[in-house]
Design a protein around this motif. Structure first.
Motif, PDB file in Angstrom:
ATOM      1  N   PRO B 160       0.811  -1.224   0.000  1.00 39.93           N
ATOM      2  CA  PRO B 160       0.000   0.000   0.000  1.00 39.93           C
ATOM      3  C   PRO B 160       0.843   1.273   0.000  1.00 39.93           C
ATOM      4  O   PRO B 160       0.355   2.343  -0.363  1.00 39.93           O
ATOM      5  N   ALA B 161       2.103   1.163   0.392  1.00 37.08           N
ATOM      6  CA  ALA B 161       2.961   2.349   0.473  1.00 37.08           C
ATOM      7  C   ALA B 161       3.060   3.070  -0.858  1.00 37.08           C
ATOM      8  O   ALA B 161       3.152   4.293  -0.919  1.00 37.08           O
ATOM      9  N   SER B 162       3.035   2.314  -1.946  1.00 37.70           N
ATOM     10  CA  SER B 162       3.287   2.903  -3.269  1.00 37.70           C
ATOM     11  C   SER B 162       2.072   3.584  -3.876  1.00 37.70           C
ATOM     12  O   SER B 162       2.202   4.261  -4.892  1.00 37.70           O
ATOM     13  N   TYR B 163       0.901   3.377  -3.289  1.00 38.54           N
ATOM     14  CA  TYR B 163      -0.318   3.855  -3.935  1.00 38.54           C
ATOM     15  C   TYR B 163      -0.916   5.069  -3.237  1.00 38.54           C
ATOM     16  O   TYR B 163      -1.514   4.967  -2.172  1.00 38.54           O
ATOM     17  N   ASP B 164      -0.747   6.218  -3.850  1.00 37.59           N
ATOM     18  CA  ASP B 164      -1.405   7.439  -3.411  1.00 37.59           C
ATOM     19  C   ASP B 164      -2.898   7.271  -3.689  1.00 37.59           C
ATOM     20  O   ASP B 164      -3.288   6.883  -4.795  1.00 37.59           O
ATOM     21  N   LEU B 165      -3.730   7.522  -2.698  1.00 35.78           N
ATOM     22  CA  LEU B 165      -5.181   7.423  -2.906  1.00 35.78           C
ATOM     23  C   LEU B 165      -5.806   8.806  -3.060  1.00 35.78           C
ATOM     24  O   LEU B 165      -7.004   8.919  -3.283  1.00 35.78           O
ATOM     25  N   GLY B 166      -4.981   9.830  -2.915  1.00 30.16           N
ATOM     26  CA  GLY B 166      -5.500  11.196  -2.936  1.00 30.16           C
ATOM     27  C   GLY B 166      -5.756  11.716  -1.532  1.00 30.16           C
ATOM     28  O   GLY B 166      -6.346  12.777  -1.340  1.00 30.16           O
ATOM     29  N   GLU B 167      -5.289  10.969  -0.520  1.00 30.47           N
ATOM     30  CA  GLU B 167      -5.523  11.321   0.872  1.00 30.47           C
ATOM     31  C   GLU B 167      -4.847  12.638   1.251  1.00 30.47           C
ATOM     32  O   GLU B 167      -3.868  13.050   0.646  1.00 30.47           O
ATOM     33  N   THR B 168      -5.387  13.250   2.315  1.00 30.62           N
ATOM     34  CA  THR B 168      -4.759  14.450   2.854  1.00 30.62           C
ATOM     35  C   THR B 168      -3.544  14.083   3.683  1.00 30.62           C
ATOM     36  O   THR B 168      -2.510  14.731   3.610  1.00 30.62           O
ATOM     37  N   ARG B 169      -3.696  13.011   4.486  1.00 31.15           N
ATOM     38  CA  ARG B 169      -2.599  12.593   5.345  1.00 31.15           C
ATOM     39  C   ARG B 169      -2.543  11.092   5.486  1.00 31.15           C
ATOM     40  O   ARG B 169      -3.561  10.409   5.399  1.00 31.15           O
ATOM     41  N   ARG B 170      -1.350  10.610   5.752  1.00 32.45           N
ATOM     42  CA  ARG B 170      -1.116   9.186   5.914  1.00 32.45           C
ATOM     43  C   ARG B 170      -0.809   8.846   7.354  1.00 32.45           C
ATOM     44  O   ARG B 170       0.032   9.484   7.980  1.00 32.45           O
ATOM     45  N   VAL B 171      -1.464   7.818   7.859  1.00 34.27           N
ATOM     46  CA  VAL B 171      -1.259   7.371   9.235  1.00 34.27           C
ATOM     47  C   VAL B 171      -0.780   5.921   9.196  1.00 34.27           C
ATOM     48  O   VAL B 171      -1.429   5.076   8.587  1.00 34.27           O
ATOM     49  N   VAL B 172       0.355   5.651   9.814  1.00 37.32           N
ATOM     50  CA  VAL B 172       0.836   4.276   9.902  1.00 37.32           C
ATOM     51  C   VAL B 172       0.753   3.827  11.358  1.00 37.32           C
ATOM     52  O   VAL B 172       1.205   4.536  12.257  1.00 37.32           O
ATOM     53  N   LEU B 173       0.120   2.681  11.586  1.00 33.88           N
ATOM     54  CA  LEU B 173       0.019   2.132  12.940  1.00 33.88           C
ATOM     55  C   LEU B 173       1.086   1.070  13.157  1.00 33.88           C
ATOM     56  O   LEU B 173       1.340   0.246  12.274  1.00 33.88           O
ATOM     57  N   LEU B 174       1.670   1.100  14.325  1.00 36.64           N
ATOM     58  CA  LEU B 174       2.580   0.039  14.744  1.00 36.64           C
ATOM     59  C   LEU B 174       2.106  -0.392  16.124  1.00 36.64           C
ATOM     60  O   LEU B 174       2.142   0.403  17.064  1.00 36.64           O
ATOM     61  N   SER B 175       1.618  -1.630  16.239  1.00 37.39           N
ATOM     62  CA  SER B 175       1.145  -2.042  17.562  1.00 37.39           C
ATOM     63  C   SER B 175       2.307  -2.626  18.358  1.00 37.39           C
ATOM     64  O   SER B 175       3.272  -3.141  17.780  1.00 37.39           O
ATOM     65  N   VAL B 176       2.209  -2.519  19.664  1.00 33.37           N
ATOM     66  CA  VAL B 176       3.341  -2.920  20.514  1.00 33.37           C
ATOM     67  C   VAL B 176       3.642  -4.414  20.419  1.00 33.37           C
ATOM     68  O   VAL B 176       4.741  -4.850  20.760  1.00 33.37           O
ATOM     69  N   THR B 177       2.672  -5.199  19.913  1.00 34.24           N
ATOM     70  CA  THR B 177       2.895  -6.652  19.825  1.00 34.24           C
ATOM     71  C   THR B 177       3.708  -7.047  18.596  1.00 34.24           C
ATOM     72  O   THR B 177       4.054  -8.209  18.435  1.00 34.24           O
ATOM     73  N   GLU B 178       3.998  -6.081  17.711  1.00 31.38           N
ATOM     74  CA  GLU B 178       4.675  -6.442  16.455  1.00 31.38           C
ATOM     75  C   GLU B 178       6.188  -6.444  16.558  1.00 31.38           C
ATOM     76  O   GLU B 178       6.871  -6.949  15.660  1.00 31.38           O
ATOM     77  N   GLY B 179       6.719  -5.825  17.589  1.00 29.51           N
ATOM     78  CA  GLY B 179       8.173  -5.750  17.696  1.00 29.51           C
ATOM     79  C   GLY B 179       8.670  -4.371  17.326  1.00 29.51           C
ATOM     80  O   GLY B 179       8.143  -3.734  16.424  1.00 29.51           O
ATOM     81  N   GLU B 180       9.725  -3.963  18.024  1.00 33.92           N
ATOM     82  CA  GLU B 180      10.252  -2.599  17.889  1.00 33.92           C
ATOM     83  C   GLU B 180      10.945  -2.375  16.551  1.00 33.92           C
ATOM     84  O   GLU B 180      11.172  -1.234  16.150  1.00 33.92           O
ATOM     85  N   ASP B 181      11.323  -3.471  15.900  1.00 27.40           N
ATOM     86  CA  ASP B 181      12.180  -3.323  14.708  1.00 27.40           C
ATOM     87  C   ASP B 181      11.412  -3.064  13.418  1.00 27.40           C
ATOM     88  O   ASP B 181      12.021  -2.830  12.382  1.00 27.40           O
TER      89      ASP B 181
END
Ligand SMILES: Nc1nc2c(ncn2[C@@H]2O[C@H](COP(=O)(O)OP(=O)(O)OP(=O)(O)O)[C@@H](O)[C@H]2O)c(=O)[nH]1
Ligand SMILES: [Mg+2]
Ligand SMILES: [Zn+2]
Lengths: 113, 247
Positions: B160-181
């Motif tokens: 999904p990173a490569s596809y501009d949808l025309g959004e105003t802003r991009r929000v990326v979630l990182l949950s604590v269970t996924e690992g810090e890296d």
């Protein structure tokens, strides 16, 4: 595996540009910030070309470097992976000017066609 | 003698030579040798995403005309996008959502329980939303009184990173269970974020989340992004999220 759909787009553009001629080569430019894996792109090319005008084409991939511009120092720089800060002033609000591209630069077709 | 392959012919790519050369002599050497015919280079200069970009620009124009602020939410599967939107649609009047999913309508159904509009895009085999898919469903939106539109992308930290949808802003979630890296492993998507949400903070202790390391990694991969820590379960940090959305 979005490389498959991206390669489909590049091949469509190549076939359009060739206008009926067989395609000898595609020159594709890929940046490290494009999110595209070059090996996956090559795999997609092999999978998609049989039976098309690009069936015997060569895929030439030109890999670029990230290119940033620091608005404070008015300087262009190419940082190593994951270091986006300006080497002169350390600012991280550099403007990306290249390195996220994936584009079909040119194709080669037989000269006599 | 040909200096390239030793076949006894001068390598001359003029058409005259080519014609003269088409006489079917036997080559005595065994490497593939196909006197490459002369080629012509045609410049194309077309981005692979040219068409997506056209639709994205068109969407952006439409959003602007309707005075909508649009957020593209990206994360790996299960980071908590839908859960966050369930709360956000309740708490923030004038919100609606478009949800991308490979197979199911589940997320839209969950979101409609808030009373807000939620439109599902089922992408099938496609691992991301593109601007064209979004363009197709916009006419299903009732935009009267609408201020915020959230687009929940397909759970995936790559495509999904490569596809501009025309959004105003991009929000990326990182949950604590996924690992810090994860920010360092998926730098492309993090670099495009305007906001990084550290999600499921209520679980941080249980999973031994190294907060300092995670924040440092986010800083490195997304130096321009803002960063907020939230829990959709306890509600911690959500006021900051709402303030950022309204900003
Ligand atoms: N403890 C805790 N659990 C959460 C939180 N947010 C989401 N979850 C749980 O995480 C799981 C996945 O949440 P979803 O909201 O479906 O995640 P998603 O990102 O929408 O998932 P996909 O759409 O499948 O990519 C669910 O079991 C949620 O209940 C949170 O803040 N704290
Ligand atoms: Mg979801
Ligand atoms: Zn600088």
């Amino acid at each position: 595996m979005h490389e498959l759909s991206l390669m489909t787009n590049l091949l469509d553009a190549a076939v359009n540009a060739a206008d009926g001629a067989p395609i000898c080569a595609l020159r594709v430019r890929v940046g490290p910030l494009s999110g595209v894996v070059v090996e996956a792109l090559r795999f997609a090319f092999e999978a998609l070309t049989p039976g098309t005008p690009a069936a015997n084409a060569r895929l030439d991939i030109e890999e670029t470097l990230p290119a940033f511009h620091c608005p404070h120092c008015n300087m262009d720089f190419s940082p190593p992976a994951l270091h986006y800060e300006c080497p002169a002033c350390g600012a991280v609000d550099g403007e990306l000017r290249g390195g996220d591209e994936l584009e079909l630069i040119a194709i080669e077709v037989p000269d006599h066609v | 003698m040909c200096e390239t392959c030793g076949c006894g012919h001068p390598h001359d790519s003029s058409p005259a030579h080519d014609a003269a050369h088409a006489h079917g002599h036997e080559h005595s050497h065994d490497h593939a040798h196909d006197h490459a015919p002369p080629v012509r280079t045609l410049n194309v200069n077309q981005p692979a995403l040219a068409l997506n970009q056209r639709f994205a620009d068109q969407n952006r124009g439409w959003f602007r005309a309707k005075a909508l602020t649009v957020f593209n939410l990206l994360s790996s599967p299960g980071s908590g996008k839908t859960t966050l939107l369930e709360r956000t649609l309740c708490d923030l009047p004038g919100s609606a959502a478009i949800v991308g999913d490979l197979q199911t309508e589940n997320d839209a159904r969950r979101l409609r329980a808030s009373g807000a509009q939620a439109i599902q895009i089922t992408t099938g085999a496609t691992c991301h939303l593109d601007a064209h898919m979004v363009a197709h469903v916009l006419d299903k939106l009732d935009t009267s009184g609408l201020r915020f539109l959230f687009i929940e992308n397909v759970g995936n930290l790559v495509c999904p990173a490569s596809y501009d949808l025309g959004e105003t802003r991009r929000v990326v979630l990182l949950s604590v269970t996924e690992g810090e890296d994860k920010p360092l492993k998926y730098p492309v998507i993090f670099r495009t974020a305007d906001l990084v949400l550290v999600a499921k903070c209520d679980l941080a202790e249980a999973v031994g989340f190294d907060r300092a390391q995670a924040l440092a990694n986010i800083r490195q991969a997304a130096p321009k992004a803002q960063m907020l820590e939230i829990s959709s379960k306890t509600g911690a940090g959500l006021q900051n999220w709402y303030a950022w959305l309204r900003d």
